[in-house]
Scaffold this active site. Structure first.
Site, mmCIF file in Angstrom:
data_model
loop_
_atom_site.group_PDB
_atom_site.id
_atom_site.type_symbol
_atom_site.label_atom_id
_atom_site.label_comp_id
_atom_site.label_asym_id
_atom_site.label_seq_id
_atom_site.Cartn_x
_atom_site.Cartn_y
_atom_site.Cartn_z
ATOM 1 N N ALA A 1 0.712 -1.101 -0.050
ATOM 2 C CA ALA A 1 0.045 0.207 -0.072
ATOM 3 C C ALA A 1 0.842 1.165 -0.107
ATOM 4 O O ALA A 1 1.998 1.124 0.381
ATOM 5 C CB ALA A 1 -0.929 -0.068 1.111
ATOM 6 N N GLY A 2 0.184 2.149 -0.616
ATOM 7 C CA GLY A 2 0.899 3.671 -0.551
ATOM 8 C C GLY A 2 1.570 4.028 -1.831
ATOM 9 O O GLY A 2 1.973 4.985 -2.006
ATOM 10 N N SER B 1 -0.717 3.289 10.442
ATOM 11 C CA SER B 1 0.217 4.324 9.798
ATOM 12 C C SER B 1 0.516 5.101 11.063
ATOM 13 O O SER B 1 -0.194 5.589 11.993
ATOM 14 C CB SER B 1 -0.730 5.090 8.814
ATOM 15 O OG SER B 1 -0.011 6.317 8.506
ATOM 16 N N LEU C 1 -1.684 10.087 5.104
ATOM 17 C CA LEU C 1 -3.098 9.451 4.167
ATOM 18 C C LEU C 1 -3.478 10.573 3.404
ATOM 19 O O LEU C 1 -4.570 10.757 3.599
ATOM 20 C CB LEU C 1 -3.741 8.878 5.378
ATOM 21 C CG LEU C 1 -3.465 7.550 6.022
ATOM 22 C CD1 LEU C 1 -4.493 7.063 6.920
ATOM 23 C CD2 LEU C 1 -3.255 6.266 4.940
ATOM 24 N N ASN D 1 3.556 -2.369 8.863
ATOM 25 C CA ASN D 1 3.788 -1.126 8.288
ATOM 26 C C ASN D 1 5.068 -0.476 8.424
ATOM 27 O O ASN D 1 6.102 -1.262 9.244
ATOM 28 C CB ASN D 1 2.391 -0.124 9.063
ATOM 29 C CG ASN D 1 2.199 0.749 8.118
ATOM 30 O OD1 ASN D 1 2.751 1.562 7.324
ATOM 31 N ND2 ASN D 1 0.558 0.853 7.827
ATOM 32 N N TYR E 1 7.792 -1.968 -1.266
ATOM 33 C CA TYR E 1 7.551 -0.651 -1.812
ATOM 34 C C TYR E 1 8.868 0.069 -2.014
ATOM 35 O O TYR E 1 9.332 0.139 -3.108
ATOM 36 C CB TYR E 1 6.494 -0.078 -1.099
ATOM 37 C CG TYR E 1 6.140 1.428 -1.484
ATOM 38 C CD1 TYR E 1 7.003 2.291 -2.384
ATOM 39 C CD2 TYR E 1 5.351 2.370 -1.024
ATOM 40 C CE1 TYR E 1 6.863 3.233 -3.004
ATOM 41 C CE2 TYR E 1 4.960 3.500 -1.187
ATOM 42 C CZ TYR E 1 5.750 4.143 -2.425
ATOM 43 O OH TYR E 1 5.596 5.462 -2.727
HETATM 44 C C1 LIG Z 1 5.613 6.514 0.721
HETATM 45 C C2 LIG Z 1 4.979 5.369 1.174
HETATM 46 C C3 LIG Z 1 3.622 5.686 1.593
HETATM 47 C C4 LIG Z 1 2.894 4.401 2.394
HETATM 48 N N1 LIG Z 1 1.647 4.515 2.538
HETATM 49 C C5 LIG Z 1 0.832 3.700 3.110
HETATM 50 C C6 LIG Z 1 -0.365 3.767 3.207
HETATM 51 O O1 LIG Z 1 -1.272 4.660 2.716
HETATM 52 N N2 LIG Z 1 -1.038 2.661 3.784
HETATM 53 C C7 LIG Z 1 -0.392 1.657 4.406
HETATM 54 O O2 LIG Z 1 -0.875 0.723 4.996
HETATM 55 N N3 LIG Z 1 1.028 1.576 4.363
HETATM 56 C C8 LIG Z 1 1.371 2.689 3.555
HETATM 57 N N4 LIG Z 1 2.925 2.489 3.384
HETATM 58 C C9 LIG Z 1 3.667 1.302 4.064
HETATM 59 C C10 LIG Z 1 3.998 0.194 3.012
HETATM 60 O O3 LIG Z 1 2.877 -0.291 2.478
HETATM 61 C C11 LIG Z 1 4.752 -0.794 3.797
HETATM 62 O O4 LIG Z 1 4.054 -1.508 4.680
HETATM 63 C C12 LIG Z 1 6.191 -0.562 4.447
HETATM 64 O O5 LIG Z 1 6.795 0.772 3.398
HETATM 65 C C13 LIG Z 1 7.131 -1.399 4.263
HETATM 66 O O6 LIG Z 1 7.501 -2.018 3.154
HETATM 67 P P1 LIG Z 1 8.868 -1.862 2.422
HETATM 68 O O7 LIG Z 1 10.012 -1.596 3.344
HETATM 69 O O8 LIG Z 1 9.044 -2.669 1.258
HETATM 70 O O9 LIG Z 1 8.626 -0.252 1.852
HETATM 71 C C14 LIG Z 1 3.775 3.347 2.933
HETATM 72 C C15 LIG Z 1 5.091 3.403 2.756
HETATM 73 C C16 LIG Z 1 5.630 4.492 1.792
HETATM 74 C C17 LIG Z 1 7.278 4.169 1.847
#
Ligand SMILES: Cc1cc2nc3c(=O)[nH]c(=O)nc-3n(C[C@H](O)[C@H](O)[C@H](O)COP(=O)(O)O)c2cc1C
Length: 357
Positions: free
Chosen positions: A61-62, A173, A114, A240, A313
């Site tokens: 997500a995100g 979040s 958000l 998260n 992500y």
């Molecule tokens: C820029 C950004 C925006 C994000 N927005 C959300 C979101 O809206 N809702 C959510 O549950 N997680 C959000 N996340 C968290 C990611 O979904 C994920 O759980 C977290 O980044 C860990 O994964 P990664 O290390 O591969 O990035 C966001 C992460 C990033 C970097």
């Protein structure tokens, strides 16, 4: 096409502010041809949540908060895409700048808060792709100024569940004040009951997932796991971003920015929490492992810690979309090297060891 072009455009994108670069990437996905992905090796297929996932590697997500490009993202090779977070009424999020690249740490800090175009816009986009192949879920939250957060999650579920394979309840979040408090036992119990009820009331088949923070005690995890199980949550998403700042971070100045840290430094704590969750509910529900995946090795470790599905992500910021194909190819090699025929046979194999970190 996009994957092949990424090494060339990356230096240009990284010269831009991170949010501007992201907006351009979404534009690129909207307009550039992606070609047709090659079919996934059958050993990567995973049957969970009432679906057959062609491969376990999903987009977290995100990235596509507004559900603008789920289909181009599926063509990049993801086995599933989670759009959102979405909140009921449009809200701008926090002032810019609000996302930072910690390049030396292969990490990101974000405090978007958000930002969302709101439910109606996102529901219309998801409705428009009804009937298309590809597994798409949505991440839901509450408006910052909401006076009834529970009602916000219910409204999101009612409007979005009919159009998606799964709805992820985001109570983790760190950028909406008080949101993580919703992980507390009494509120969470009622929240999950109402979300499940809202899904059933509209006759939707969407699975309900719960996304949790990595920053909690094992006692708090006990309570969340018990509540999720009792309320019929179909999967936990672990985890998260973290509000912690590991001492190992090299980008000392940027590390002081407020927000959630993701990417490589999140891998160890999120994988430990995932393994702990698997020891508690692995027999009752599948887990989605997220946090710091940037290679086949890290994806494989998440699976062995207990993840039936994984998401990523932050690594896309550094490695681009070609990473997805490389991870999948590496996972196929690992399954074969172990003499296996299905990746699902390896879920949770190392949970006990990895739970201790
Ligand atoms: C820029 C950004 C925006 C994000 N927005 C959300 C979101 O809206 N809702 C959510 O549950 N997680 C959000 N996340 C968290 C990611 O979904 C994920 O759980 C977290 O980044 C860990 O994964 P990664 O290390 O591969 O990035 C966001 C992460 C990033 C970097």
């Amino acid at each position: 096409m996009i994957s092949a072009a990424y090494p060339l455009v990356r230096p240009l994108l990284h010269r831009l502010d991170a949010e501007r670069a992201h907006d351009l990437t979404i534009r690129g996905l909207q307009v550039l041809p992606q070609g047709t992905p090659v079919a996934d090796d059958p050993c990567l297929a995973v049957a969970v949540l009432g679906r057959r996932f062609p491969n376990p590697v999903g987009l977290a997500a995100g990235f596509d908060k507004g559900a603008r490009v789920p289909d181009p993202l599926l063509r990049v090779g993801f086995g599933f895409v989670e759009v959102g977070g979405v909140v009921p009424r449009p809200q701008p999020g926090n002032p810019k700048p609000r996302v930072f690249r910690l390049a030396a740490d292969r990490a990101v800090i974000n405090r978007y808060g958000l930002n969302s175009e709101g439910l109606d816009v996102v529901a219309a986009r998801l409705r428009a792709r009804a009937g298309r192949d590809g597994i798409v879920g949505v991440n839901i939250g509450a408006n910052k100024d909401s006076t009834d957060r529970l009602a916000d999650y219910v409204a999101c579920t009612t409007a979005l569940a009919p159009h998606v394979a799964f709805v992820t309840v985001n109570v983790s979040s760190p950028n909406t004040p008080g949101l993580r408090d919703l992980q507390g036992e009494a509120f969470l119990d009622e929240l999950l009951a109402r979300v499940v009820e809202a899904r059933d009331a509209v006759g939707a088949k969407a699975a309900i997932l719960l996304k949790i923070a990595p920053d909690m005690t094992l006692d708090a995890l006990d309570a969340i796991c018990a509540t999720a199980k009792a309320r019929g949550v179909q999967a936990l998403v672990v985890s998260n971003t973290t509000v912690a700042r590991p001492a190992s971070l090299r980008e000392g100045t940027l590390a002081k920015e407020t927000g959630g840290l993701s990417g490589r430094p999140l891998f160890a704590p999120a994988t430990r929490m995932l393994a702990q969750a698997w020891l508690r509910v692995g027999d009752a529900m599948p887990l989605v492992g997220v946090g710091g995946i940037d290679s086949a090795e890290t994806a494989w470790a998440k699976i062995r810690a207990g993840a039936s599905l994984v998401q990523l992500y932050s690594a896309l910021v550094y490695d681009g979309p070609g990473l997805v194909g490389r991870i999948k190819a590496g996972l196929v090699e690992k399954v074969r090297a172990e003499g296996g025929t299905s990746i699902t046979a390896f879920v949770g194999r190392d949970a006990r060891v990895l739970a201790e970190g």
